[in-house]
Motif scaffolding. Sequence first.
Motif, mmCIF file in Angstrom:
data_model
loop_
_atom_site.group_PDB
_atom_site.id
_atom_site.type_symbol
_atom_site.label_atom_id
_atom_site.label_comp_id
_atom_site.label_asym_id
_atom_site.label_seq_id
_atom_site.Cartn_x
_atom_site.Cartn_y
_atom_site.Cartn_z
ATOM 1 N N ALA A 224 0.851 -1.189 0.000
ATOM 2 C CA ALA A 224 0.000 0.000 0.000
ATOM 3 C C ALA A 224 0.885 1.236 0.000
ATOM 4 N N ARG A 238 -6.233 -1.220 -0.966
ATOM 5 C CA ARG A 238 -5.004 -0.448 -0.830
ATOM 6 C C ARG A 238 -3.817 -1.074 -1.564
ATOM 7 N N HIS A 239 -3.983 -2.319 -1.939
ATOM 8 C CA HIS A 239 -2.862 -3.073 -2.504
ATOM 9 C C HIS A 239 -3.177 -3.463 -3.948
HETATM 10 C C1 LIG Z 1 1.750 -4.559 2.422
HETATM 11 C C2 LIG Z 1 1.658 -3.145 2.777
HETATM 12 O O1 LIG Z 1 2.304 -2.285 2.220
HETATM 13 O O2 LIG Z 1 0.781 -2.848 3.735
HETATM 14 C C3 LIG Z 1 0.753 -1.549 4.297
HETATM 15 C C4 LIG Z 1 -0.262 -1.560 5.388
HETATM 16 N N1 LIG Z 1 0.033 -2.633 6.318
HETATM 17 C C5 LIG Z 1 -1.656 -1.736 4.797
HETATM 18 O O3 LIG Z 1 -2.210 -2.820 4.925
HETATM 19 O O4 LIG Z 1 -2.205 -0.814 4.218
#
Ligand SMILES: CC(=O)OC[C@H](N)C(=O)O
Length: 307
Positions: A224, A238-239
């Motif tokens: 993210a 977000r990903h």
């Molecule tokens: C994998 C990663 O960048 O995650 C960022 C954060 N833990 C989220 O879940 O948004």
Amino acid sequence: MSHFNDHLDDIVRQLQTGYQSSDLFFTRDGLERPNRNAIIQILNDFRQLLFPGYFGDEKPTRTSAPYFAGHMLTRIYEELCPQIELALAYREGGRTKSITLRAEEAASELLMELPRIQKLLLIDVEAALNGDPAAGSREQVIFSYPGLNAIFVHRIAHELYLRDIPYIPRIMSEYVHGLTGIDINSGATIGEYFFIDHGTGVVIGETTTIGNNVKIYQGVTLGALSTRAGLKLAGKKRHPTIEDDVTIYSNVSILGGQTVIGKGCTIGGNAFITSSIPPFSRVSVKNPELTVDDFGEKAYEASGNQQ
Ligand SMILES: CC(=O)OC[C@H](N)C(=O)O
């Protein structure tokens, strides 16, 4: 009298202040947190059940295998139900009849998914064998490959995540993260024929979607964009989305919920990607200090465009 003993009362008193000033440590009577060791034991049972003879002391034969499977399924169900019940009751502030029923339902549903998960894992073993000339054999992949261990735990934990069971999916994924260096959030959706080669430092975030026949190397982050908004963004995409037939070389970061890596792409090592890449693209990061200026292209051509 040691120096420590002079301070013992004071240390205890200060720790008590910390305990009392937070809700984290003491809960209402009758509420217990799930037991991490019990969950790890359940994962080990799942591994023995899905790959009989590879892990643990039991060596079932073709004749005894059905009894072995029945025994393991029953044992897992009996261990898993109370852990799910504890997790739900802890989140929801108390044990109720409905929580007991929901726990039994979630455990049953997970166990009913096992034949499908078993098929998926055997396809993942095939992906490792075909994706890695050093794999040696299917047996070696099952015994030893961190990527297979991580995807095995993920495929179990994901079923609990889908059923909104708290704590346990994360305990599972962080356990195997510690063993393998591969951090797959239990929310990630991962298709068939998935292979993580080497695996150290791989991070796959909660809302990631990965299609079929995707291969990634060590250090890849499907992440993210950084935020300070914490739980306000919970549940939002977000990903990235990785479509079918994509290869991602080592130490690539692909970030953001709108970022789609199109079908058939190959992403060269060290790329930092925050916007979508069209299908069948080859992305390579050129290092200006290298004397061979088409390093990435030549490497792909030499491999006959194999992924
Ligand atoms: C994998 C990663 O960048 O995650 C960022 C954060 N833990 C989220 O879940 O948004």
